[in-house]
Write a protein that holds these residues in place. Structure first.
Motif, PDB file in Angstrom:
ATOM      1  N   GLU A  77       0.828  -1.205   0.000  1.00 30.67           N
ATOM      2  CA  GLU A  77       0.000   0.000   0.000  1.00 30.67           C
ATOM      3  C   GLU A  77       0.862   1.254   0.000  1.00 30.67           C
ATOM      4  O   GLU A  77       1.907   1.315   0.650  1.00 30.67           O
ATOM      5  N   PHE A  78       0.381   2.247  -0.783  1.00 31.28           N
ATOM      6  CA  PHE A  78       0.971   3.581  -0.801  1.00 31.28           C
ATOM      7  C   PHE A  78      -0.137   4.594  -0.579  1.00 31.28           C
ATOM      8  O   PHE A  78      -1.315   4.309  -0.819  1.00 31.28           O
ATOM      9  N   SER A  79       0.245   5.760  -0.153  1.00 31.09           N
ATOM     10  CA  SER A  79      -0.725   6.848  -0.013  1.00 31.09           C
ATOM     11  C   SER A  79      -0.827   7.606  -1.338  1.00 31.09           C
ATOM     12  O   SER A  79      -0.036   7.392  -2.261  1.00 31.09           O
ATOM     13  N   ALA A  80      -1.774   8.516  -1.400  1.00 32.39           N
ATOM     14  CA  ALA A  80      -2.039   9.230  -2.647  1.00 32.39           C
ATOM     15  C   ALA A  80      -0.877  10.103  -3.093  1.00 32.39           C
ATOM     16  O   ALA A  80      -0.755  10.434  -4.281  1.00 32.39           O
ATOM     17  N   ASN A  81       0.000  10.513  -2.153  1.00 29.53           N
ATOM     18  CA  ASN A  81       1.115  11.382  -2.522  1.00 29.53           C
ATOM     19  C   ASN A  81       2.383  10.609  -2.898  1.00 29.53           C
ATOM     20  O   ASN A  81       3.484  11.160  -2.846  1.00 29.53           O
ATOM     21  N   VAL A  82       2.242   9.342  -3.278  1.00 32.12           N
ATOM     22  CA  VAL A  82       3.397   8.547  -3.679  1.00 32.12           C
ATOM     23  C   VAL A  82       4.110   9.216  -4.860  1.00 32.12           C
ATOM     24  O   VAL A  82       3.469   9.766  -5.767  1.00 32.12           O
ATOM     25  N   ASP A 106      -9.796   4.583  -4.313  1.00 36.06           N
ATOM     26  CA  ASP A 106      -8.539   3.823  -4.342  1.00 36.06           C
ATOM     27  C   ASP A 106      -8.239   3.327  -5.762  1.00 36.06           C
ATOM     28  O   ASP A 106      -9.152   3.118  -6.577  1.00 36.06           O
ATOM     29  N   VAL A 154      -2.890   2.029  -4.144  1.00 32.15           N
ATOM     30  CA  VAL A 154      -2.590   3.430  -3.802  1.00 32.15           C
ATOM     31  C   VAL A 154      -3.881   4.035  -3.284  1.00 32.15           C
ATOM     32  O   VAL A 154      -4.837   4.255  -4.039  1.00 32.15           O
ATOM     33  N   ARG A 155      -3.916   4.267  -1.986  1.00 31.26           N
ATOM     34  CA  ARG A 155      -5.139   4.724  -1.335  1.00 31.26           C
ATOM     35  C   ARG A 155      -5.465   6.171  -1.726  1.00 31.26           C
ATOM     36  O   ARG A 155      -4.596   7.053  -1.703  1.00 31.26           O
ATOM     37  N   GLN A 156      -6.725   6.358  -2.115  1.00 27.21           N
ATOM     38  CA  GLN A 156      -7.311   7.656  -2.447  1.00 27.21           C
ATOM     39  C   GLN A 156      -6.578   8.383  -3.589  1.00 27.21           C
ATOM     40  O   GLN A 156      -6.637   9.622  -3.686  1.00 27.21           O
ATOM     41  N   ALA A 157      -5.951   7.604  -4.447  1.00 26.24           N
ATOM     42  CA  ALA A 157      -5.236   8.220  -5.575  1.00 26.24           C
ATOM     43  C   ALA A 157      -6.200   8.820  -6.594  1.00 26.24           C
ATOM     44  O   ALA A 157      -5.821   9.706  -7.376  1.00 26.24           O
TER      45      ALA A 157
END
Length: 391
Positions: A181-186, A362, A203-206
């Motif tokens: 998992e990565f966050s949206a600001n990856v 996501d 990628v959460r909330q991308a």
């Protein structure tokens, strides 16, 4: 079957053997013939009849070979090779023998039988040719139907499983127990390290800021496809419609469902279907609302083909592998969907199964060519996803 050659014997011994009426040539029976008869049959002087019986055997052997080549039964030749009495001969004298083997003159019955055989053979060949031509046409039609049917080719998982390349278990799944998992600001650099590992990644909330989250719905897709000329035909002729948990025959049929069923009103039948879009006009509209994820590797190219899946709670796609040869991304526009992953057969001893749930906004990245997967739609909002492939 052939005639055995007679060994060389003294003339007197040959006379005794000949006068006894015993021939040395296999089935050839010259019993009852005398020296004069044998000489008459072979056109040789009487005193040379006994040793020259070999000529008769050689002639018969040749006749047997020719008969076998022409399909004439050996039994029919015995009539020509025997000395026979002429019925009704004047004075009851000895019969004139049959024509010498070298003449090979067939009887009327033999000619009739041979002619009948040829007529039968000709008829059989005509029928066989017609049957072969029909079978060839049928097989060619089946082949063309198989190749031209996108559904048959894509979903023939038995053939595809048997012919796919083996998975590198160490690279793809050994040690993988859950989706990364990565966050949206990856960043693009961070994502690129994972982009081609074939390991599931979320990628959460991308996609949380995409306009599609407010616009995509069944009425929206119906209005878009109705407004773009040839859009339905492009899906039917160049892309693919997947009915999944529905009875719809094509995209036009699915998008035209009754509003109550589209809203999943109580008492209406559940539904879930998907399709790939091949209409450039529709693609231009959807890409404005659901753009390419910005953190994909700079050198990668996204497919021009979009995949859309939508439906209510319950089973989504059954267990399967995809055969698209590239990794994919799929954005969850609305609703909630769980993905279940299972390693391919050659990796099941060293890898394990797991699942991940994707929420609205996501984006999941997965190489669906390397992992068996199935999906499940949770209760609540209608599930709508859009995705594509990248290299």
């Amino acid at each position: 079957m052939g005639c055995k050659s007679a060994p060389h014997v003294p003339r007197e011994a040959a006379r005794r053997d000949y006068s006894s009426g015993r021939a040395r040539c296999g089935w050839l029976d010259v019993s009852g013939s005398d020296e004069a008869g044998m000489s008459e049959n072979n056109n040789v002087p009487p005193h040379s009849a006994a040793p020259d019986r070999t000529k008769l055997r050689l002639l018969c052997e040749r006749l047997v070979r020719e008969a076998q080549q022409k399909g004439i039964a050996v039994g029919e030749l015995s009539v020509m090779c025997r000395g026979r009495r002429r019925v009704g001969a004047k004075g009851g004298g000895r019969a004139a023998s049959s024509p010498p083997p070298s003449a090979t003159v067939p009887s009327a019955n033999t000619s009739a039988n041979t002619s009948a055989r040829w007529r039968w053979l000709a008829s059989a060949l005509v029928v066989a040719s017609a049957v072969l031509a029909l079978q060839t046409q049928l097989l060619e039609r089946l082949r063309l139907d198989f190749v031209s049917s996108k559904c048959v080719v894509r979903n023939n998982y038995f053939v595809m499983e048997a012919t796919r390349l083996r998975t590198d278990c160490g690279r793809v799944c050994v040690g993988v127990r859950e989706a990364a998992e990565f966050s949206a600001n990856v960043t693009r650099a961070a994502f690129e390290e994972w982009a081609y590992l074939s390991r599931p990644l979320v990628v959460r909330q991308a996609a949380a800021h995409w306009p599609a989250l407010e616009r995509f719905s069944l009425p929206f897709f119906r209005s878009v496809y109705d407004s773009v000329e040839g859009a339905y035909e492009a899906v039917s002729e160049e892309c693919q419609f997947l009915p999944f948990r529905s009875e719809f025959v094509d995209l036009r049929d699915a998008l035209a469902m009754h509003p109550a069923r589209a809203a999943r009103a109580p008492g209406t039948r559940p539904w879930y279907f998907g399709w790939s879009n091949c209409s450039p006009g529709v693609s231009a509209i959807m890409r404005q609302l659901a753009p390419r994820p910005p953190f994909l590797p700079a050198g990668s190219e996204s497919s021009a083909l979009d995949w859309i899946f939508m439906g209510g709670d319950g089973a989504g796609a059954a267990w399967h592998l995809d055969y698209v040869q590239r990794p994919s991304w799929q954005a969850q526009i609305s609703g909630t969907k769980s993905w279940h992953f299972r390693p391919v057969p050659e990796c099941q001893d060293v890898c394990q199964s797991f699942n991940v749930t994707v929420e609205k906004g996501d984006i999941i990245f997965v190489d669906t060519n390397q992992w068996y997967h199935t999906t499940f739609i949770h209760e609540g909002a209608l599930s709508i996803t859009i995705g594509s492939e990248y290299d």
